[in-house]
Design a protein around this motif. Structure first.
Motif, short mmCIF file in Angstrom:
data_model
loop_
_atom_site.label_atom_id
_atom_site.label_comp_id
_atom_site.label_asym_id
_atom_site.label_seq_id
_atom_site.Cartn_x
_atom_site.Cartn_y
_atom_site.Cartn_z
N LEU A 83 127.28 112.41 -1.68
CA LEU A 83 126.04 112.52 -0.93
C LEU A 83 126.32 112.67 0.56
O LEU A 83 125.68 113.46 1.26
N ILE A 84 127.29 111.92 1.04
CA ILE A 84 127.65 111.98 2.45
C ILE A 84 128.14 113.38 2.82
O ILE A 84 127.92 113.86 3.94
N GLU A 85 128.79 114.04 1.88
CA GLU A 85 129.28 115.39 2.13
C GLU A 85 128.14 116.42 2.08
O GLU A 85 128.32 117.57 2.51
N GLY A 86 126.99 116.02 1.53
CA GLY A 86 125.83 116.91 1.53
C GLY A 86 125.67 117.74 0.27
O GLY A 86 124.80 118.62 0.22
N TYR A 87 126.48 117.47 -0.74
CA TYR A 87 126.31 118.22 -1.99
C TYR A 87 126.95 117.45 -3.14
O TYR A 87 127.82 116.60 -2.96
N ILE A 88 126.50 117.79 -4.35
CA ILE A 88 127.08 117.23 -5.58
C ILE A 88 127.32 118.39 -6.53
O ILE A 88 126.46 119.25 -6.72
N THR A 89 128.49 118.41 -7.15
CA THR A 89 128.80 119.42 -8.16
C THR A 89 128.39 118.89 -9.52
O THR A 89 128.75 117.77 -9.89
N ARG A 95 126.41 123.77 -7.65
CA ARG A 95 126.41 122.79 -6.56
C ARG A 95 124.99 122.53 -6.11
O ARG A 95 124.19 123.46 -5.95
N VAL A 96 124.68 121.25 -5.90
CA VAL A 96 123.35 120.87 -5.43
C VAL A 96 123.48 120.40 -3.99
O VAL A 96 124.03 119.34 -3.71
N GLY A 97 122.97 121.22 -3.06
CA GLY A 97 122.93 120.83 -1.67
C GLY A 97 121.82 119.83 -1.44
O GLY A 97 120.77 119.89 -2.09
N ILE A 98 122.04 118.88 -0.53
CA ILE A 98 121.10 117.78 -0.33
C ILE A 98 120.81 117.61 1.15
O ILE A 98 121.72 117.61 1.98
N THR A 99 119.52 117.47 1.48
CA THR A 99 119.13 117.18 2.86
C THR A 99 118.31 115.90 2.91
O THR A 99 117.68 115.51 1.92
N GLY A 100 118.33 115.26 4.04
CA GLY A 100 117.58 114.02 4.22
C GLY A 100 117.91 113.43 5.58
O GLY A 100 118.31 114.15 6.50
N ARG A 101 117.76 112.14 5.71
CA ARG A 101 118.05 111.46 6.97
C ARG A 101 119.47 110.91 6.94
O ARG A 101 119.80 110.07 6.09
N GLY A 107 129.80 107.06 14.85
CA GLY A 107 129.94 108.50 14.95
C GLY A 107 130.17 109.22 13.63
O GLY A 107 130.38 110.42 13.60
N LYS A 108 130.12 108.48 12.50
CA LYS A 108 130.34 109.09 11.18
C LYS A 108 129.14 108.85 10.28
O LYS A 108 128.46 107.82 10.38
N ILE A 109 128.89 109.81 9.39
CA ILE A 109 127.82 109.65 8.41
C ILE A 109 128.27 108.66 7.34
O ILE A 109 129.33 108.85 6.72
N ILE A 110 127.50 107.62 7.13
CA ILE A 110 127.85 106.63 6.11
C ILE A 110 126.88 106.63 4.94
O ILE A 110 127.14 106.03 3.91
N ASN A 111 125.76 107.36 5.10
CA ASN A 111 124.79 107.42 4.01
C ASN A 111 123.79 108.52 4.30
O ASN A 111 123.70 109.03 5.42
N LEU A 112 123.04 108.89 3.27
CA LEU A 112 121.96 109.87 3.40
C LEU A 112 120.73 109.28 2.73
O LEU A 112 120.76 108.93 1.55
N LYS A 113 119.66 109.09 3.53
CA LYS A 113 118.45 108.45 3.02
C LYS A 113 117.27 109.41 3.09
O LYS A 113 117.34 110.48 3.69
N TYR A 114 116.17 109.00 2.45
CA TYR A 114 114.93 109.77 2.47
C TYR A 114 115.20 111.24 2.14
O TYR A 114 114.92 112.15 2.93
#
Length: 297
Positions: A83-89, A95-101, A107-114
């Motif tokens: 999820l942090i990478e922005g996609y799931i195979t 590949r499923v690209g994912i957007t959110g908050r 300075g690093k992405i640790i999670n993707l919410k909403y």
């Protein structure tokens, strides 16, 4: 291929798309669909090669949650790294690209919410698409290849062609007495082999090893130490670290096929490291993909 994606969707959405598929006796959607775009509070869009189909259904938040849970096999936490990478195979190599908050820490992405959007990118293999390219890059006399750089803007098929090159080189080409070679792929973004639970969903050849979800610079060194490849393939090289690893591989006698975003050969001069590879004749062949593939040396 679309059928593999429908099983991840809620029943009402799956039935809506299936109804649209059944409208067209020529199977236009089945043969030409490249993406399924799902965005919260907006209609579903099926992207075809030359057009879009907009379905009269607005995606609800619960739809997004239900789809994501199916993709993650009811354990979103287990897929956090992806999820942090922005996609799931998913199964089938899609590949499923994912957007959110994005949640940022130090300075690093640790999670993707909403989660607000999902983009199912439909995987398609085109067997034999690299035939013209192989005519230029195979060193038949020595049963190997010339070190090759494939250039093209996004969306011209360089990843698909690279995959098919590796497949054929790995399998061997009996018609020209080319014997199969041990190949390795550094699949940093999971687009070449499309691994699903450790199994390549794309055909990459019977003598090909894959290292996924690792930087090209680290992956190249690991594969050379562990798998002893004769040919190595990487998609979208460009960083200084990438080039240093490639130099390490080629100096060890490994041959390589690499791709890079560029419209023309002059664009490579903007990258000092790649320009040096070309000027020093370390890269022996440059293939430029346009609307139809062309080769330039």
């Amino acid at each position: 291929m679309m059928e593999e994606i429908l099983k991840y969707l809620p029943k009402n959405i799956s039935e809506l798309i299936q109804k649209e598929i059944n409208k067209n006796p020529e199977k236009e959607i089945i043969n030409q669909a490249i993406e399924l775009r799902i965005r919260i509070n907006r209609p579903i869009i099926i992207r075809l090669i030359k057009s879009d189909i907009v379905l009269n259904y607005r995606i609800k938040q619960n739809d997004i949650i239900n789809i994501l849970e199916k993709i993650c096999e009811n354990s979103i936490y287990a897929y956090k790294a992806q999820l942090i990478e922005g996609y799931i195979t998913i199964y089938g190599g899609h590949r499923v690209g994912i957007t959110g908050r994005a949640v940022i820490e130090n300075g690093k992405i640790i999670n993707l919410k909403y989660i607000s959007g999902l983009n199912f990118r439909i995987a398609r293999e085109v067997f034999g698409c690299s035939n013209k390219v192989l005519q230029e890059i195979l060193d038949i006399k020595n049963n190997t290849i010339f070190n090759t750089l494939i250039l093209s803007p996004p969306g011209r098929g360089k990843t698909t062609i690279l995959r098919d090159c590796i497949r054929q080189i790995s399998n061997g080409i009996p018609s020209i007495n080319f014997k199969g070679k041990n190949c390795s792929i550094v699949d940093e973004r999971g687009e070449l082999a499309a691994m699903y639970k450790g199994i390549p969903q794309n055909d990459i050849g019977l003598r090909t090893d894959v290292l996924e979800n690792i930087s090209k610079s680290e992956g190249i060194k690991m594969l050379i130490r562990s798998m002893g490849p004769e040919i190595i393939g990487c998609d979208e090289i460009g960083s200084k670290e990438d080039i240093e690893a490639i130099k390490y591989a080629l100096s060890a006698g490994v041959k390589g096929i690499f791709t890079m975003h560029a419209k023309k050969i002059e664009d490579t001069k903007k990258n000092k490291e790649i320009s040096e590879l070309i000027e020093n004749n370390i890269i022996e062949k440059i293939i430029i993909l346009e609307n139809t593939s062309k080769e330039e040396k």
